[in-house]
Write an enzyme that holds these catalytic residues in place. Sequence first.
Site, PDB file in Angstrom:
ATOM      1  N   ASN A   6      -9.846  75.209 113.760  1.00  0.00           N
ATOM      2  CA  ASN A   6     -11.065  74.573 113.252  1.00  0.00           C
ATOM      3  C   ASN A   6     -12.174  74.580 114.298  1.00  0.00           C
ATOM      4  O   ASN A   6     -13.339  74.774 113.968  1.00  0.00           O
ATOM      5  CB  ASN A   6     -10.771  73.149 112.783  1.00  0.00           C
ATOM      6  CG  ASN A   6     -10.224  73.146 111.356  1.00  0.00           C
ATOM      7  OD1 ASN A   6     -10.339  74.132 110.640  1.00  0.00           O
ATOM      8  ND2 ASN A   6      -9.621  72.050 110.955  1.00  0.00           N
ATOM      9  N   CYS A  45     -12.935  67.927 108.215  1.00  0.00           N
ATOM     10  CA  CYS A  45     -12.121  68.472 109.300  1.00  0.00           C
ATOM     11  C   CYS A  45     -12.871  68.843 110.574  1.00  0.00           C
ATOM     12  O   CYS A  45     -12.461  68.436 111.661  1.00  0.00           O
ATOM     13  CB  CYS A  45     -11.381  69.715 108.816  1.00  0.00           C
ATOM     14  SG  CYS A  45     -10.023  69.307 107.733  1.00  0.00           S
ATOM     15  N   LYS A  57     -19.968  71.540 100.713  1.00  0.00           N
ATOM     16  CA  LYS A  57     -20.028  72.975 100.453  1.00  0.00           C
ATOM     17  C   LYS A  57     -19.922  73.159  98.945  1.00  0.00           C
ATOM     18  O   LYS A  57     -19.645  72.183  98.233  1.00  0.00           O
ATOM     19  CB  LYS A  57     -18.913  73.732 101.191  1.00  0.00           C
ATOM     20  CG  LYS A  57     -17.508  73.341 100.733  1.00  0.00           C
ATOM     21  CD  LYS A  57     -16.422  73.978 101.562  1.00  0.00           C
ATOM     22  CE  LYS A  57     -16.141  75.391 101.148  1.00  0.00           C
ATOM     23  NZ  LYS A  57     -14.857  75.894 101.705  1.00  0.00           N
ATOM     24  N   ARG A 105     -17.450  64.222 102.119  1.00  0.00           N
ATOM     25  CA  ARG A 105     -17.153  63.696 103.459  1.00  0.00           C
ATOM     26  C   ARG A 105     -17.885  64.494 104.545  1.00  0.00           C
ATOM     27  O   ARG A 105     -17.815  65.714 104.581  1.00  0.00           O
ATOM     28  CB  ARG A 105     -15.640  63.714 103.712  1.00  0.00           C
ATOM     29  CG  ARG A 105     -14.919  62.593 102.973  1.00  0.00           C
ATOM     30  CD  ARG A 105     -13.438  62.680 103.145  1.00  0.00           C
ATOM     31  NE  ARG A 105     -12.877  63.871 102.515  1.00  0.00           N
ATOM     32  CZ  ARG A 105     -11.615  64.248 102.650  1.00  0.00           C
ATOM     33  NH1 ARG A 105     -10.787  63.550 103.404  1.00  0.00           N
ATOM     34  NH2 ARG A 105     -11.174  65.327 102.035  1.00  0.00           N
TER      35      ARG A 105
HETATM   36  C1  UDX Z   1     -11.981  73.905 107.034  1.00  0.00           C
HETATM   37  C2  UDX Z   1     -11.195  75.144 107.505  1.00  0.00           C
HETATM   38  O1  UDX Z   1     -11.894  76.329 107.068  1.00  0.00           O
HETATM   39  C3  UDX Z   1      -9.785  75.109 106.938  1.00  0.00           C
HETATM   40  O2  UDX Z   1      -9.023  76.192 107.448  1.00  0.00           O
HETATM   41  C4  UDX Z   1      -9.126  73.796 107.324  1.00  0.00           C
HETATM   42  O3  UDX Z   1      -7.838  73.706 106.731  1.00  0.00           O
HETATM   43  C5  UDX Z   1      -9.962  72.616 106.893  1.00  0.00           C
HETATM   44  O4  UDX Z   1     -11.286  72.734 107.417  1.00  0.00           O
HETATM   45  P1  UDX Z   1     -13.225  73.172 104.800  1.00  0.00           P
HETATM   46  O5  UDX Z   1     -13.803  72.071 105.639  1.00  0.00           O
HETATM   47  O6  UDX Z   1     -12.601  72.819 103.498  1.00  0.00           O
HETATM   48  O7  UDX Z   1     -12.114  73.978 105.632  1.00  0.00           O
HETATM   49  O8  UDX Z   1     -14.395  74.243 104.473  1.00  0.00           O
HETATM   50  P2  UDX Z   1     -15.075  75.454 105.275  1.00  0.00           P
HETATM   51  O9  UDX Z   1     -15.203  76.587 104.343  1.00  0.00           O
HETATM   52  O10 UDX Z   1     -14.420  75.719 106.552  1.00  0.00           O
HETATM   53  O11 UDX Z   1     -16.551  74.911 105.546  1.00  0.00           O
HETATM   54  C6  UDX Z   1     -16.821  73.833 106.441  1.00  0.00           C
HETATM   55  C7  UDX Z   1     -18.321  73.626 106.577  1.00  0.00           C
HETATM   56  O12 UDX Z   1     -18.933  74.697 107.261  1.00  0.00           O
HETATM   57  C8  UDX Z   1     -19.063  73.522 105.238  1.00  0.00           C
HETATM   58  O13 UDX Z   1     -20.050  72.515 105.318  1.00  0.00           O
HETATM   59  C9  UDX Z   1     -19.692  74.888 105.077  1.00  0.00           C
HETATM   60  O14 UDX Z   1     -20.827  74.873 104.257  1.00  0.00           O
HETATM   61  C10 UDX Z   1     -20.037  75.196 106.524  1.00  0.00           C
HETATM   62  N1  UDX Z   1     -20.171  76.643 106.805  1.00  0.00           N
HETATM   63  C11 UDX Z   1     -19.110  77.475 106.620  1.00  0.00           C
HETATM   64  C12 UDX Z   1     -21.373  77.146 107.307  1.00  0.00           C
HETATM   65  O15 UDX Z   1     -22.343  76.401 107.495  1.00  0.00           O
HETATM   66  N2  UDX Z   1     -21.460  78.476 107.606  1.00  0.00           N
HETATM   67  C13 UDX Z   1     -20.401  79.336 107.435  1.00  0.00           C
HETATM   68  O16 UDX Z   1     -20.563  80.537 107.749  1.00  0.00           O
HETATM   69  C14 UDX Z   1     -19.199  78.825 106.933  1.00  0.00           C
END
Ligand code: UDX
Length: 460
Positions: A204, A256, A319, A326
């Site tokens: 992460n 996370c 997202k 959260r």
């Molecule tokens: C994350 C990890 O990806 C996952 O492996 C772990 O188990 C839990 O934490 P999650 O928080 O559900 O998953 O979503 P993720 O797709 O990682 O996005 C996290 C945040 O980053 C979101 O707010 C998303 O919009 C943002 N993001 C993601 C960006 O701003 N840019 C990107 O290129 C990718």
Amino acid sequence: MAMIAAQCPDINVTVVDLDAARIDAWNSDRLPVYEPGLHEIVIAARGRNLFFSNDIDSGIRDASIIFVSVNTPTKSYGIGAGSASDLTNVELCARRIAEVANGHKIVVEKSTLPVRTAESLKRVLQANTNGYKFDILSNPEFLAEGTAVADLQTPDRVLIGGDDTRSGQLAIQALASVYARWVPRERILTTNLWSSELSKLVSNALLAQRISSVNALSALCEVTGADVDEVTFAAGKDSRIGPKFLKASVGFGGSCFQKDILNLVYLCRHYGLDEVANYWEQVVTINTWQKTRFVRRMIDTMFNTIAGKRIAILGFAFKKDTNDTRASAAIDVCRALLQEKARLAIYDPRVRSSVILKELADVTGLSPSELEKCIVCEPDPYCAAAGAHALAVLTEWDEFKELDFELIYRSMKKPAFAFDGRNILPHALMRGIGFDVKAIGKSLSTGATVPAESLEGISA
Ligand code: UDX
């Protein structure tokens, strides 16, 4: 658990929780979590080999393998407040298992926990007086919300950490054989407990670090005239870098990233590794700065005042394809806009208005009647935009890409501003209609990239 039940019809999976309302919701047609594809697999397995119950003690007694999947929020009090994880729920689970167990159990840490929590779990379980043995495993979850079902169906890897003793190895094999029903063996990795626990934090942290790196550079793009999407596309073409997780945004959110990095920072400080802690802390600092920068740009653009102005907020989830709010960037952005006395018209396709209002009440300290004066939750983007001075996209929902922008423009106050916190709107089309568009990592003046013809002659 739904995926395990779906893939292994001969294994009974029982999900138990203290929260009766939540269990009732899992037993109803309106599941408490919105996740594409989840409803279908829950409905197919529920009542067959997937059960939801409040009878925690029977759940413990009947199980051979127990997954501890409770929440571990960042501590809000005492030592480590603001960075360490609150392990109260994990310890309460361990004590209950120790008290109720009627034989040998494999106890699996599924919650994301600070490194060496397994050790504490082990001590609590071994201090029980009934003489039963427990094997502790760490099996961190890598699914991402919005794509959880596909991630579980074909995971990049399943990680299982355990003790290097005979019973520890047998426990690892027992859990590995469950996943092996549908995950290729070479994707099931086994490690020691501490490596497994740390791998989750590191994964992460590395993902979040990529986003903060790009978001930091987005500020440089804005002042130099580079376009962050072009820059990351070019950088991501290098196979050593790769294209994923390079999307500039108003800031990352979710339960996370921030929590796990703060955990890592706490751990490093605990071991006296201040330089390492400071290094990772910057990932969170940049994320906070990016959200502040976004709001500052809105205020600067709107003639240095937004007091009394209606602003349409498109998207509140952290997202797309989830109703989870959260640590959503939208919360911090809305709080800052409210501090400047803006009036917000909020629309999200999946987040209920009661959740939006609760999140904003928590961070602003405003009462429901005070909030009502400055926030309205709207049923669609058109209602949100009507009469607004600006719209701000805070979640990358696909439906925002194809709105009727002519209609929206006509209904807004002029000049009509659009702040794209996810770089998903059709900027050229909107500028053609008359919008003043500002996007992340795009030139401050127009947001447009320099047309190729204006570069003619320069290359020589
Ligand atoms: C994350 C990890 O990806 C996952 O492996 C772990 O188990 C839990 O934490 P999650 O928080 O559900 O998953 O979503 P993720 O797709 O990682 O996005 C996290 C945040 O980053 C979101 O707010 C998303 O919009 C943002 N993001 C993601 C960006 O701003 N840019 C990107 O290129 C990718």
